[in-house]
Design a protein around this motif. Structure first.
Motif, PDB file in Angstrom:
ATOM      1  N   ARG A 191      77.869  39.782 -10.942  1.00 18.72           N
ATOM      2  CA  ARG A 191      78.671  39.555  -9.747  1.00 18.72           C
ATOM      3  C   ARG A 191      80.023  40.244  -9.917  1.00 18.72           C
ATOM      4  NH1 ARG A 191      77.846  33.009  -9.654  1.00 18.72           N
ATOM      5  NH2 ARG A 191      75.620  32.962  -9.109  1.00 18.72           N
ATOM      6  N   LYS A 192      80.656  40.576  -8.798  1.00 21.99           N
ATOM      7  CA  LYS A 192      82.003  41.123  -8.839  1.00 21.99           C
ATOM      8  C   LYS A 192      82.991  40.004  -8.554  1.00 21.99           C
ATOM      9  CE  LYS A 192      84.931  44.925  -7.284  1.00 21.99           C
ATOM     10  NZ  LYS A 192      86.140  44.129  -7.063  1.00 21.99           N
ATOM     11  N   SER A 193      83.999  39.903  -9.433  1.00 20.99           N
ATOM     12  CA  SER A 193      85.025  38.881  -9.278  1.00 20.99           C
ATOM     13  C   SER A 193      86.384  39.514  -9.535  1.00 20.99           C
ATOM     14  CB  SER A 193      84.787  37.726 -10.256  1.00 20.99           C
ATOM     15  OG  SER A 193      85.817  36.756 -10.163  1.00 20.99           O
ATOM     16  N   GLY A 194      87.097  39.859  -8.470  1.00 24.15           N
ATOM     17  CA  GLY A 194      88.389  40.516  -8.615  1.00 24.15           C
ATOM     18  C   GLY A 194      88.254  41.862  -9.295  1.00 24.15           C
ATOM     19  N   ASP A 195      88.972  42.044 -10.411  1.00 25.07           N
ATOM     20  CA  ASP A 195      88.930  43.304 -11.148  1.00 25.07           C
ATOM     21  C   ASP A 195      87.793  43.357 -12.154  1.00 25.07           C
ATOM     22  OD1 ASP A 195      91.175  44.227  -9.819  1.00 25.07           O
ATOM     23  OD2 ASP A 195      92.573  43.438 -11.326  1.00 25.07           O
ATOM     24  N   TYR A 196      86.922  42.375 -12.138  1.00 25.98           N
ATOM     25  CA  TYR A 196      85.891  42.273 -13.169  1.00 25.98           C
ATOM     26  C   TYR A 196      84.484  42.244 -12.578  1.00 25.98           C
ATOM     27  CZ  TYR A 196      89.750  40.713 -16.189  1.00 25.98           C
ATOM     28  OH  TYR A 196      90.918  40.638 -16.904  1.00 25.98           O
ATOM     29  N   PHE A 197      83.526  42.650 -13.390  1.00 25.18           N
ATOM     30  CA  PHE A 197      82.136  42.249 -13.228  1.00 25.18           C
ATOM     31  C   PHE A 197      81.928  41.040 -14.131  1.00 25.18           C
ATOM     32  CE2 PHE A 197      81.041  46.792 -12.082  1.00 25.18           C
ATOM     33  CZ  PHE A 197      80.539  46.501 -10.821  1.00 25.18           C
ATOM     34  N   VAL A 198      81.239  40.009 -13.640  1.00 24.06           N
ATOM     35  CA  VAL A 198      80.915  38.860 -14.477  1.00 24.06           C
ATOM     36  C   VAL A 198      79.396  38.730 -14.552  1.00 24.06           C
ATOM     37  CG1 VAL A 198      83.059  37.644 -14.015  1.00 24.06           C
ATOM     38  CG2 VAL A 198      81.089  37.255 -12.523  1.00 24.06           C
ATOM     39  N   PHE A 199      78.915  38.174 -15.661  1.00 25.28           N
ATOM     40  CA  PHE A 199      77.478  38.106 -15.934  1.00 25.28           C
ATOM     41  C   PHE A 199      77.063  36.651 -16.128  1.00 25.28           C
ATOM     42  CE2 PHE A 199      79.185  42.156 -17.202  1.00 25.28           C
ATOM     43  CZ  PHE A 199      78.292  43.054 -16.655  1.00 25.28           C
ATOM     44  N   PRO A 200      76.469  36.051 -15.085  1.00 24.12           N
ATOM     45  CA  PRO A 200      76.126  34.629 -15.142  1.00 24.12           C
ATOM     46  C   PRO A 200      74.960  34.309 -16.077  1.00 24.12           C
ATOM     47  CG  PRO A 200      76.276  35.428 -12.872  1.00 24.12           C
ATOM     48  CD  PRO A 200      76.229  36.620 -13.761  1.00 24.12           C
ATOM     49  N   GLY A 201      74.226  35.343 -16.533  1.00 22.41           N
ATOM     50  CA  GLY A 201      73.107  35.090 -17.435  1.00 22.41           C
ATOM     51  C   GLY A 201      71.767  34.966 -16.745  1.00 22.41           C
ATOM     52  N   GLY A 202      71.695  35.424 -15.505  1.00 18.35           N
ATOM     53  CA  GLY A 202      70.429  35.368 -14.793  1.00 18.35           C
ATOM     54  C   GLY A 202      69.590  36.609 -15.019  1.00 18.35           C
ATOM     55  N   GLY A 203      68.396  36.608 -14.431  1.00 18.61           N
ATOM     56  CA  GLY A 203      67.478  37.728 -14.542  1.00 18.61           C
ATOM     57  C   GLY A 203      66.322  37.551 -13.593  1.00 18.61           C
ATOM     58  N   THR A 204      65.542  38.605 -13.434  1.00 21.77           N
ATOM     59  CA  THR A 204      64.419  38.546 -12.496  1.00 21.77           C
ATOM     60  C   THR A 204      63.473  37.400 -12.820  1.00 21.77           C
ATOM     61  OG1 THR A 204      64.566  40.943 -12.276  1.00 21.77           O
ATOM     62  CG2 THR A 204      62.563  39.895 -11.466  1.00 21.77           C
ATOM     63  N   GLN A 205      63.214  37.166 -14.103  1.00 22.94           N
ATOM     64  CA  GLN A 205      62.289  36.121 -14.517  1.00 22.94           C
ATOM     65  C   GLN A 205      62.996  34.868 -15.036  1.00 22.94           C
ATOM     66  OE1 GLN A 205      59.731  37.381 -12.870  1.00 22.94           O
ATOM     67  NE2 GLN A 205      58.302  36.773 -14.474  1.00 22.94           N
ATOM     68  N   PHE A 206      64.306  34.857 -15.058  1.00 24.23           N
ATOM     69  CA  PHE A 206      65.015  33.638 -15.488  1.00 24.23           C
ATOM     70  C   PHE A 206      66.175  33.338 -14.552  1.00 24.23           C
ATOM     71  CE2 PHE A 206      67.487  36.717 -18.052  1.00 24.23           C
ATOM     72  CZ  PHE A 206      66.500  37.560 -18.528  1.00 24.23           C
ATOM     73  N   LYS A 207      65.794  32.894 -13.349  1.00 24.36           N
ATOM     74  CA  LYS A 207      66.777  32.597 -12.324  1.00 24.36           C
ATOM     75  C   LYS A 207      67.626  31.372 -12.674  1.00 24.36           C
ATOM     76  CE  LYS A 207      63.944  34.670  -8.675  1.00 24.36           C
ATOM     77  NZ  LYS A 207      63.239  34.464  -7.399  1.00 24.36           N
ATOM     78  N   GLU A 208      67.103  30.498 -13.534  1.00 18.18           N
ATOM     79  CA  GLU A 208      67.881  29.333 -13.968  1.00 18.18           C
ATOM     80  C   GLU A 208      68.741  29.652 -15.190  1.00 18.18           C
ATOM     81  OE1 GLU A 208      66.026  25.600 -14.420  1.00 18.18           O
ATOM     82  OE2 GLU A 208      64.926  25.706 -12.535  1.00 18.18           O
TER      83      GLU A 208
END
Length: 617
Positions: A191-208
């Motif tokens: 995701r884009k958050s201000g001046d950063y990209f952030v990585f929530p830890g999701g994926g095509t096969q691991f939406k949780e």
């Protein structure tokens, strides 16, 4: 008497004491960088001949082989081009910066210039391909001669976010590719958050989230013990490498692999986060890894047609998977049952059974996401009992580990054996695995291996970490350009970094030994560009590599590739002969790098933010 009469004596004494203090301070400051190097030399036995080079390898016949670009506003201050030669009275005896004063550097141009990878962006060569049906256009097609342009910086480029914070967020301007944000917005890749990209830890096969997915694998097959019997993993079609990034905390090192494709910059995201990754594709050529390397291979919707070309892609996985190792396939044909998915599943069943892979688990979780886990055999019994010898076992004459520009095989690779014909055992559990005798180590190389390990632990602790002008707290992504047995990487194992161990194609083949130790690496020819994006490594290490490489290509070409790979503010650490160091130094100066030389043995170069504007000398 006159001094005493006029009461000047106390003033002069005070002045002398002040001058003495300043002199002592200056002397101690100038010797700080070399004190640990001197102690390293002093620690050697008095009668011994000090050798900074590692023991010679035994060749075994069974082991083959914020910144802006030039169009933007003012750049940050340039790193000065001053050279400090520590304890080196003859550093200019060989070579001269004037020899490279005539080099005219130009900035790479074109729509792909900022992310230019010469061997993967050769548009003219791709246009001439007769077919791209099997991803030929994603394979290596190196231009000749090698380009000598310098890759420009993205507008607004900044020094990267430091590890471990970088695992969760990076600067947007360093990898300004927002397509994945929109394309994968429902899967929490990025995701884009201000001046950063952030990585929530999701994926095509691991939406949780990846932690839920990894726990799902553990419950499905408890034999998989992360960071113990499973240490080295290949993640095919890795996305932004959240799977591999999560497993780092479990003492697992994952080589995340994906092509340079429409999933824009996924490998660049991974490397900017500080997670091991490489650009590659399972197309028509073998992956540049040795046989029997990985403990586990993972594919979550990686979009590889495993049964294509008579099953060659899966046979390639079989080649690089360790006997007894696991292949985890999480894809829709595992858990959807319409005609199209059932056809793919049936083809996979037939292929894996013909290869003697055993399906040890198949399940679906609460989110209706499923996976199957296969295991490679550890003996020849199944192969011998097959009704049909299809696919056949590879000939014994097949070159072991031969994978540099080699077509995919249509045969099953043979199981690894020692010089007496005994099958290799599984490596010792981690972390003992790092220092234990590797299963693939030839008997006549054991002494050289042990000496190499001792040598690197001493050199790294006594010289590299404390004695050179390197800020190790800013170093995360490291490449050893001539890795030998992996001793340099092993000596750094307690540092918060990872090492890509490269074995040159014309060096003794030790890459299987490196994987046996629980480390990662690949083969490469340093007369060509490496399969990575620009600005992806913090430190490049070269130990007596350049003498061999420069017999086949120009040292300026090697230096340009170093400049492309290295991040601004990153380091090159070269251990070589004084002659070779003095050939490299003026080239680095022409690139506006700063350099330091220590004891006529070590060169530390630091890359700045400089880029030529329209071509400069």
């Amino acid at each position: 008497m006159d001094l005493i009469t006029h009461r000047k004596y106390p003033f002069i004494v005070a002045l002398l004491l002040l001058l003495l203090t300043v002199v002592v301070f200056l002397l101690s400051s100038t010797s700080t960088d070399t004190s640990t190097i001197v102690s390293y030399f002093q620690a050697q036995p008095q009668n011994a001949t000090v050798s900074l080079s590692p023991p010679p390898l035994i060749r075994d016949t069974d082991t083959s082989s914020t910144a802006t670009n030039q169009n933007a506003a003012a750049p940050p201050p340039l790193i000065t081009n001053e050279t400090t030669d520590q304890n080196d009275n003859s550093s200019n005896a060989v070579g001269d910066d004037a020899a490279f004063d005539l080099i005219k550097w130009d900035v790479c141009t074109g729509p792909m210039a900022v992310d230019y990878i010469p061997c993967l962006d050769n548009v003219e060569a791709v246009k001439k391909l007769p077919s791209i049906r099997h991803m030929e256009h994603r394979e290596r097609h190196c231009p000749s001669p090698s380009p000598r342009c310098l890759v420009p910086l993205p507008v607004g480029y900044k020094l990267p976010v430091l590890w471990p914070k970088s695992k969760d967020m990076i600067w947007y301007n360093n990898v300004p590719h927002p397509k994945l944000v929109e394309y994968k917005k429902d899967q929490n890749w990025v995701r884009k958050s201000g001046d950063y990209f952030v990585f929530p830890g999701g994926g095509t096969q691991f939406k949780e989230g990846v932690s839920h997915y990894v726990g799902f694998i553990e419950k499905t097959l408890p034999k998989i013990k992360w960071g113990k019997n499973i240490r080295v993993i290949l993640d095919v079609g890795c996305g932004v490498a959240s799977f591999g990034g999560y497993l780092l905390d479990r003492d697992v090192i994952t080589m995340s692999l994906a092509p340079k494709d429409e999933h824009e910059a996924q490998i660049q995201f991974a490397l900017e986060r500080g997670i091991p990754a490489i650009l590659s594709v399972i197309g028509t050529q073998k992956l540049t890894f040795p046989d029997d390397a990985y403990d586990l291979i993972h594919c979550a919707r990686c979009r590889v047609h495993w049964d294509a070309q008579g099953g060659k892609p899966l046979l390639e996985l079989n080649r690089i998977l360790r006997p007894g190792g696991f292949f985890i396939w999480s894809a829709t044909p595992v858990y959807r049952h319409d005609d199209r998915h059932r056809s793919v599943w049936n083809a996979m069943v037939n292929l894996t059974e013909s290869m003697c892979w055993k399906a040890v688990a198949r399940t679906v979780d609460s989110n209706r996401i499923g996976l199957v886990i296969y295991q490679k055999p550890v003996s020849y019994s199944c192969y011998k009992n097959r009704e049909e010898n299809t696919p056949p076992l590879c000939d014994r004459e097949n070159n072991l580990n031969s994978s540099w520009y080699v077509p995919l095989s249509s045969c099953i690779s043979r199981l690894p054996t020692d010089s007496k014909g005994n099958l290799h055992s599984w490596p010792t559990p981690w972390p003992q695995r790092l220092s234990s005798k590797p299963p693939s180590l030839p008997p006549d190389s054991e002494e050289a291996f042990n000496k190499d390990t001792t040598h690197w632990y001493a050199l790294v602790s006594d010289v590299y970490v404390g004695g050179l002008a390197i800020n190790w707290s800013s170093v995360r992504n490291v490449m050893d350009m001539n890795a030998s047995y992996g001793g340099f990487a092993a000596a750094l194992i307690d540092q918060p970094l990872w090492v890509m161990n490269v074995v040159p194609i014309d060096a003794p083949d030790t890459l299987s030994i490196i994987f046996d130790r629980g480390l990662i690496g690949m083969y490469h020819d340093w007369c060509e560009s490496f399969n990575t994006y620009p600005r992806t490594y913090d430190l490049l290490h070269s130990s007596f590599l350049l003498s061999d490489v420069t017999q086949r290509c120009d040292i300026a070409d090697v230096a340009v590739e170093m400049d492309r790979i290295l991040r601004p503010g990153g380091y090159v650490l070269v251990q070589d002969t004084l002659e070779m160091i003095n050939k490299l130094k003026p080239v680095l100066h022409s690139l506006q790098w700063s350099t330091n030389i220590y004891h006529d043995k070590f060169l530390v170069g630091k890359k700045g933010f400089w880029r030529p504007t329209g071509g400069e000398t």
